[in-house]
Design a protein around this motif. Structure first.
Motif, PDB file in Angstrom:
ATOM      1  N   ASP A 103       2.369 -10.450  11.911  1.00  0.00           N
ATOM      2  CA  ASP A 103       3.799 -10.972  10.915  1.00  0.00           C
ATOM      3  C   ASP A 103       5.548 -10.864  11.744  1.00  0.00           C
ATOM      4  OD1 ASP A 103       2.283 -12.123   9.154  1.00  0.00           O
ATOM      5  OD2 ASP A 103       3.020 -11.075   7.531  1.00  0.00           O
ATOM      6  N   LYS A 104       5.379  -9.221  12.043  1.00  0.00           N
ATOM      7  CA  LYS A 104       6.466  -9.549  12.760  1.00  0.00           C
ATOM      8  C   LYS A 104       6.333  -9.844  14.093  1.00  0.00           C
ATOM      9  CE  LYS A 104       8.838  -5.145  14.494  1.00  0.00           C
ATOM     10  NZ  LYS A 104       8.952  -4.097  14.536  1.00  0.00           N
ATOM     11  N   LYS A 105       5.285  -9.833  15.016  1.00  0.00           N
ATOM     12  CA  LYS A 105       5.216 -10.552  16.193  1.00  0.00           C
ATOM     13  C   LYS A 105       5.488 -11.831  16.229  1.00  0.00           C
ATOM     14  CE  LYS A 105       1.328 -10.772  18.561  1.00  0.00           C
ATOM     15  NZ  LYS A 105       0.293  -9.991  18.972  1.00  0.00           N
ATOM     16  N   ARG A 106       5.065 -12.595  15.025  1.00  0.00           N
ATOM     17  CA  ARG A 106       5.228 -14.240  14.648  1.00  0.00           C
ATOM     18  C   ARG A 106       6.228 -14.345  14.399  1.00  0.00           C
ATOM     19  NH1 ARG A 106       4.721 -17.659  10.381  1.00  0.00           N
ATOM     20  NH2 ARG A 106       3.948 -19.868  10.711  1.00  0.00           N
ATOM     21  N   LYS A 107       7.162 -13.360  13.531  1.00  0.00           N
ATOM     22  CA  LYS A 107       8.457 -13.497  12.990  1.00  0.00           C
ATOM     23  C   LYS A 107      10.062 -13.530  14.087  1.00  0.00           C
ATOM     24  CE  LYS A 107       8.577 -12.291   8.551  1.00  0.00           C
ATOM     25  NZ  LYS A 107       9.303 -11.547   7.324  1.00  0.00           N
ATOM     26  N   GLU A 108       8.958 -13.010  14.877  1.00  0.00           N
ATOM     27  CA  GLU A 108      10.525 -12.660  16.781  1.00  0.00           C
ATOM     28  C   GLU A 108       9.594 -13.912  17.481  1.00  0.00           C
ATOM     29  OE1 GLU A 108       9.272  -8.777  19.085  1.00  0.00           O
ATOM     30  OE2 GLU A 108       9.728  -7.482  17.409  1.00  0.00           O
ATOM     31  N   MET A 109       9.177 -14.680  18.093  1.00  0.00           N
ATOM     32  CA  MET A 109       8.434 -15.713  17.796  1.00  0.00           C
ATOM     33  C   MET A 109       9.096 -16.748  17.478  1.00  0.00           C
ATOM     34  SD  MET A 109       6.356 -18.635  18.180  1.00  0.00           S
ATOM     35  CE  MET A 109       5.309 -18.779  16.862  1.00  0.00           C
ATOM     36  N   ILE A 110       9.074 -16.440  16.071  1.00  0.00           N
ATOM     37  CA  ILE A 110       9.838 -18.259  15.929  1.00  0.00           C
ATOM     38  C   ILE A 110      11.396 -17.966  15.780  1.00  0.00           C
ATOM     39  CG2 ILE A 110      10.190 -18.702  13.297  1.00  0.00           C
ATOM     40  CD1 ILE A 110       8.092 -18.418  12.636  1.00  0.00           C
ATOM     41  N   ALA A 111      11.822 -16.595  16.129  1.00  0.00           N
ATOM     42  CA  ALA A 111      13.140 -16.011  16.198  1.00  0.00           C
ATOM     43  C   ALA A 111      13.971 -16.558  17.655  1.00  0.00           C
ATOM     44  CB  ALA A 111      13.940 -14.844  15.714  1.00  0.00           C
ATOM     45  N   ASN A 112      13.186 -16.502  18.631  1.00  0.00           N
ATOM     46  CA  ASN A 112      13.537 -16.744  20.289  1.00  0.00           C
ATOM     47  C   ASN A 112      13.158 -18.182  20.357  1.00  0.00           C
ATOM     48  OD1 ASN A 112      13.874 -14.286  20.460  1.00  0.00           O
ATOM     49  ND2 ASN A 112      11.845 -13.396  20.807  1.00  0.00           N
ATOM     50  N   LEU A 113      12.586 -19.282  19.336  1.00  0.00           N
ATOM     51  CA  LEU A 113      12.117 -20.353  20.164  1.00  0.00           C
ATOM     52  C   LEU A 113      13.331 -21.044  21.281  1.00  0.00           C
ATOM     53  CD1 LEU A 113       9.747 -22.018  17.031  1.00  0.00           C
ATOM     54  CD2 LEU A 113       9.071 -21.089  19.276  1.00  0.00           C
TER      55      LEU A 113
END
Length: 109
Positions: free
Chosen positions: A52-62
């Motif tokens: 979940d943490k990795k996915r949230k970081e990915m979404i924040a960096n879009l």
């Protein structure tokens, strides 16, 4: 196969030993519960938190122009962000744009 046999034999050992002394068997039963909870934490909860943490970081960096895949399997390119980056417009074809919540983005290609 060997580990299954080892687990089965240790289970039967505890089952046979349980009839010998009731206080010892109740202590073993009480000891198994926290061990199972700790194992559940390390095998299920901790990996999910990391994912979940990795996915949230990915979404924040879009950014605009990134190619993404949504939860429904739709592939497209990000055209714009709306509503304070809570929704995203994705181009799936030449003249076709679709609006999604940013939480619906599964991965970045």
């Amino acid at each position: 196969m060997y580990t299954i046999q080892l687990l089965a034999s240790s289970f039967f050992f505890f089952a046979q030993d349980a009839g010998a002394d009731s206080t010892k068997s109740s202590f073993q039963t009480l000891l198994i519960i926290p061990i199972m909870l700790v194992a559940m934490y390390f095998l299920v909860i901790l990996p999910n938190k990391k994912e979940d943490k990795k996915r949230k970081e990915m979404i924040a960096n879009l950014q605009k122009g990134d190619t993404v895949v949504t939860n429904s399997g739709l592939h497209g390119k990000i055209v714009e962000f709306k509503d304070n980056n809570e929704t995203v417009v994705i181009s799936i074809s030449a003249n076709t744009n679709v609006t999604f919540e940013t939480s619906a983005i599964q991965k970045k290609k």
